[in-house]
Design an enzyme around this catalytic site. Sequence first.
Site, PDB file in Angstrom:
ATOM      1  N   GLU A 176       1.418  -8.142 -11.441  1.00 38.70           N
ATOM      2  CA  GLU A 176       1.355  -9.356 -10.629  1.00 38.70           C
ATOM      3  C   GLU A 176       0.182 -10.180 -11.113  1.00 38.70           C
ATOM      4  O   GLU A 176      -0.915  -9.662 -11.255  1.00 38.70           O
ATOM      5  CB  GLU A 176       1.150  -8.989  -9.153  1.00 38.70           C
ATOM      6  CG  GLU A 176       2.407  -8.437  -8.525  1.00 38.70           C
ATOM      7  CD  GLU A 176       2.118  -7.495  -7.368  1.00 38.70           C
ATOM      8  OE1 GLU A 176       0.938  -7.160  -7.158  1.00 38.70           O
ATOM      9  OE2 GLU A 176       3.085  -7.094  -6.711  1.00 38.70           O
TER      10      GLU A 176
ATOM     11  N   ARG B 248      -4.527  -0.117   0.430  1.00 33.64           N
ATOM     12  CA  ARG B 248      -4.349  -1.038   1.563  1.00 33.64           C
ATOM     13  C   ARG B 248      -4.797  -0.391   2.867  1.00 33.64           C
ATOM     14  O   ARG B 248      -5.494  -1.002   3.669  1.00 33.64           O
ATOM     15  CB  ARG B 248      -2.876  -1.424   1.724  1.00 33.64           C
ATOM     16  CG  ARG B 248      -2.380  -2.443   0.744  1.00 33.64           C
ATOM     17  CD  ARG B 248      -2.473  -3.866   1.295  1.00 33.64           C
ATOM     18  NE  ARG B 248      -2.062  -4.795   0.262  1.00 33.64           N
ATOM     19  CZ  ARG B 248      -0.860  -5.362   0.213  1.00 33.64           C
ATOM     20  NH1 ARG B 248       0.016  -5.112   1.161  1.00 33.64           N
ATOM     21  NH2 ARG B 248      -0.571  -6.184  -0.763  1.00 33.64           N
TER      22      ARG B 248
ATOM     23  N   ARG C 231       1.622  -2.763 -11.343  1.00 34.42           N
ATOM     24  CA  ARG C 231       2.375  -4.005 -11.150  1.00 34.42           C
ATOM     25  C   ARG C 231       1.665  -5.159 -11.845  1.00 34.42           C
ATOM     26  O   ARG C 231       0.499  -5.422 -11.571  1.00 34.42           O
ATOM     27  CB  ARG C 231       2.526  -4.298  -9.665  1.00 34.42           C
ATOM     28  CG  ARG C 231       3.298  -3.178  -8.992  1.00 34.42           C
ATOM     29  CD  ARG C 231       3.728  -3.522  -7.605  1.00 34.42           C
ATOM     30  NE  ARG C 231       4.501  -2.393  -7.080  1.00 34.42           N
ATOM     31  CZ  ARG C 231       5.141  -2.405  -5.937  1.00 34.42           C
ATOM     32  NH1 ARG C 231       5.129  -3.487  -5.203  1.00 34.42           N
ATOM     33  NH2 ARG C 231       5.814  -1.344  -5.536  1.00 34.42           N
TER      34      ARG C 231
ATOM     35  N   GLU D 136       0.248  -5.972   5.657  1.00 34.16           N
ATOM     36  CA  GLU D 136       1.346  -5.036   5.378  1.00 34.16           C
ATOM     37  C   GLU D 136       0.756  -3.781   4.747  1.00 34.16           C
ATOM     38  O   GLU D 136       0.144  -3.826   3.689  1.00 34.16           O
ATOM     39  CB  GLU D 136       2.345  -5.681   4.409  1.00 34.16           C
ATOM     40  CG  GLU D 136       3.478  -4.756   4.039  1.00 34.16           C
ATOM     41  CD  GLU D 136       4.134  -5.135   2.720  1.00 34.16           C
ATOM     42  OE1 GLU D 136       4.457  -6.319   2.519  1.00 34.16           O
ATOM     43  OE2 GLU D 136       4.300  -4.233   1.874  1.00 34.16           O
TER      44      GLU D 136
ATOM     45  N   SER E  10       6.093  -0.397   3.430  1.00 32.80           N
ATOM     46  CA  SER E  10       7.441  -0.929   3.602  1.00 32.80           C
ATOM     47  C   SER E  10       8.445   0.117   3.150  1.00 32.80           C
ATOM     48  O   SER E  10       8.097   1.063   2.440  1.00 32.80           O
ATOM     49  CB  SER E  10       7.610  -2.250   2.865  1.00 32.80           C
ATOM     50  OG  SER E  10       7.619  -2.019   1.499  1.00 32.80           O
TER      51      SER E  10
ATOM     52  N   ARG F 126      -5.922  -8.644  -1.675  1.00 33.53           N
ATOM     53  CA  ARG F 126      -5.067  -7.566  -1.167  1.00 33.53           C
ATOM     54  C   ARG F 126      -4.154  -6.954  -2.232  1.00 33.53           C
ATOM     55  O   ARG F 126      -3.324  -6.104  -1.932  1.00 33.53           O
ATOM     56  CB  ARG F 126      -4.241  -8.059   0.013  1.00 33.53           C
ATOM     57  CG  ARG F 126      -3.616  -9.433  -0.241  1.00 33.53           C
ATOM     58  CD  ARG F 126      -2.398  -9.699   0.600  1.00 33.53           C
ATOM     59  NE  ARG F 126      -2.673  -9.799   2.016  1.00 33.53           N
ATOM     60  CZ  ARG F 126      -1.718  -9.789   2.951  1.00 33.53           C
ATOM     61  NH1 ARG F 126      -0.451  -9.681   2.605  1.00 33.53           N
ATOM     62  NH2 ARG F 126      -2.008  -9.908   4.225  1.00 33.53           N
ATOM     63  N   HIS F 127      -4.267  -7.433  -3.475  1.00 34.93           N
ATOM     64  CA  HIS F 127      -3.430  -6.899  -4.558  1.00 34.93           C
ATOM     65  C   HIS F 127      -4.264  -6.282  -5.672  1.00 34.93           C
ATOM     66  O   HIS F 127      -5.287  -6.826  -6.062  1.00 34.93           O
ATOM     67  CB  HIS F 127      -2.576  -8.003  -5.180  1.00 34.93           C
ATOM     68  CG  HIS F 127      -1.488  -8.477  -4.280  1.00 34.93           C
ATOM     69  ND1 HIS F 127      -1.641  -9.558  -3.456  1.00 34.93           N
ATOM     70  CD2 HIS F 127      -0.236  -8.005  -4.064  1.00 34.93           C
ATOM     71  CE1 HIS F 127      -0.525  -9.736  -2.761  1.00 34.93           C
ATOM     72  NE2 HIS F 127       0.339  -8.796  -3.103  1.00 34.93           N
TER      73      HIS F 127
HETATM   74  P1  AMO Z   1       6.343  -2.140  -1.750  1.00 36.03           P
HETATM   75  O1  AMO Z   1       6.506  -2.891  -3.011  1.00 36.03           O
HETATM   76  O2  AMO Z   1       6.330  -2.960  -0.496  1.00 36.03           O
HETATM   77  O3  AMO Z   1       7.521  -1.085  -1.566  1.00 36.03           O
HETATM   78  O4  AMO Z   1       5.031  -1.266  -1.813  1.00 36.03           O
HETATM   79  C1  AMO Z   1       4.721  -0.343  -0.791  1.00 36.03           C
HETATM   80  C2  AMO Z   1       3.283  -0.514  -0.316  1.00 36.03           C
HETATM   81  O5  AMO Z   1       2.384  -0.387  -1.412  1.00 36.03           O
HETATM   82  C3  AMO Z   1       1.289  -1.276  -1.256  1.00 36.03           C
HETATM   83  N1  AMO Z   1       1.248  -2.197  -2.394  1.00 36.03           N
HETATM   84  C4  AMO Z   1       0.126  -2.622  -3.015  1.00 36.03           C
HETATM   85  N2  AMO Z   1      -1.158  -2.328  -2.811  1.00 36.03           N
HETATM   86  C5  AMO Z   1      -2.069  -2.922  -3.624  1.00 36.03           C
HETATM   87  N3  AMO Z   1      -1.748  -3.768  -4.618  1.00 36.03           N
HETATM   88  C6  AMO Z   1      -0.464  -4.087  -4.872  1.00 36.03           C
HETATM   89  N4  AMO Z   1      -0.161  -4.922  -5.876  1.00 36.03           N
HETATM   90  C7  AMO Z   1       0.553  -3.498  -4.050  1.00 36.03           C
HETATM   91  N5  AMO Z   1       1.907  -3.571  -4.020  1.00 36.03           N
HETATM   92  C8  AMO Z   1       2.309  -2.783  -3.006  1.00 36.03           C
HETATM   93  C9  AMO Z   1       1.508  -1.994   0.072  1.00 36.03           C
HETATM   94  C10 AMO Z   1       3.001  -1.879   0.265  1.00 36.03           C
HETATM   95  O6  AMO Z   1       3.371  -1.951   1.619  1.00 36.03           O
HETATM   96  N6  AMO Z   1       9.688   1.301  -3.240  1.00 36.03           N
HETATM   97  C11 AMO Z   1       9.194   0.559  -2.096  1.00 36.03           C
HETATM   98  C12 AMO Z   1       8.891   1.461  -0.920  1.00 36.03           C
HETATM   99  C13 AMO Z   1      10.104   2.121  -0.297  1.00 36.03           C
HETATM  100  O7  AMO Z   1      11.065   1.409  -0.010  1.00 36.03           O
HETATM  101  O8  AMO Z   1      10.071   3.367  -0.081  1.00 36.03           O
HETATM  102  C14 AMO Z   1       7.935  -0.201  -2.522  1.00 36.03           C
HETATM  103  O9  AMO Z   1       7.324   0.051  -3.517  1.00 36.03           O
HETATM  104  O10 AMO Z   1       0.818  -1.299   1.090  1.00 36.03           O
END
Ligand code: AMO
Length: 432
Positions: free
Chosen positions: A216, A406, A214, A355, A358, A222-223
């Site tokens: 971002e 996470r 990602r 979180e 999700s 946390r990312h």
């Molecule tokens: P989402 O985008 O909430 O959902 O991602 C799911 C989980 O992945 C972790 N996460 C991350 N961990 C570290 N760095 C990041 N940048 C990051 N982004 C997300 C979190 C988050 O809760 N497709 C949907 C899931 C679904 O609906 O089945 C999805 O990707 O713990």
Amino acid sequence: MLRTHYSSQITPQYDGKTVTVAGWVAKIRDIGKVKFLILRDKEGEVQIIAKKGDILDSLVDTITSLTRESVVSVTGKVIKNKDAPGGFEIVPEKINVLAKAEAPLPLETDPNIKSELDTRINFRYLDLRRKEVSAIFRIKDVVHRSFIKYLEAEGFILAHVPCVVSAATEGGTNLFPISYFENEAFLSQSPQLYKQMLMASGLDKVLIVTPVFRAEEHNTTRHLNESTQMDIEVAFVEDEQGALKYIEGAVNFIYKEVVKECKEQLKILGRTLDIPLVPFKQLTYTEALDVLKKDGINIKWGDDIPPEGERALCKNFNPLLVTKWPTDVRAFYSMPEPGNEKICRAYDLLIDGMEISSGAQRIHNYNILVSEMKRRKMNPKNFEFYLNAFKYGMPPHAGWSIGLERLTYIICGLKNIREAMLWPRDRTRLTP
Ligand code: AMO
């Protein structure tokens, strides 16, 4: 043989036996005529004692010339000694220097000396020689394995899907484009579209563990820009509860396994884990906003819950499932609540104020999915391969994704998610 035993396999009962241990020079202590070499291996440390006069002078010289973190294999006799760590020490008969380490070290391996995270990541292999660092990755391994173990026992099939993709799943702004022969492609943000397509295959229950990427830009604790998702998708559910029962079961099982398998590692990290008990408390998004209001945090209905809100909610309920979110803050594939389309059947799992996961029940009707995409100004043409799967028999389905780093971060009580990734990728880091 370079090693007959790990340090943990030797006990005072080995008194008089010959063993060969191998590892890194953690410390050399020199007290006049006696030299101690503390050798570290995967399992712990062992003391080698070299007394001038008792052993060959050449062995004493070898120990004197060793630099810290050099790799050695030592053959010698085990001698019971209640004053030595573990109740024994080894008197060397042969020392084989396998690789000499340069001095000075670019990163201190002494647990009493703290180093910057950036330096630690630059020299991760040295960093991992500290037991409080390797403990994190042993726990992460158990989290990953127990996720698979639990779901396989529940009848899920482990599936593998592409990481090079042509379309966004979680919104188009945070994709990493790559060049793919004459086309543009992207690194996958989520296995979402593929796990949903698998629901039209008759496999019914799939699990996927995959890296996701990602772009971002925010630099938070946390990312990550590359992380690991542990996903499931399950077909023939009546509503979102059909997937939520597995998240409760999986998280409960993962914690139990970590407590059982990682006693030593948890002790090293100073962690006592409370195993989350099933069923987890559920609040709808609207109820969660009411709880926050009482705590003095006002969130406008329709806005996402910020990190401070997640922390406040977990002070009231931990873990907590927040369900029934406003449709517009969730991904396009989330199933709107029949009769109240402003709300959808999506959910988040919060643990210790963060979180962790999700998911949602998904739209499984082709026409509704296409019109939802259009409402969000997405071009259905870009998703034709995915949408086709909804034309030829797509059962109702739901799923979720747990971020492996996470969850490791929360279980280990870390300060920064980068500590849960061997070689994290963030805005400024592409090496090592
Ligand atoms: P989402 O985008 O909430 O959902 O991602 C799911 C989980 O992945 C972790 N996460 C991350 N961990 C570290 N760095 C990041 N940048 C990051 N982004 C997300 C979190 C988050 O809760 N497709 C949907 C899931 C679904 O609906 O089945 C999805 O990707 O713990």
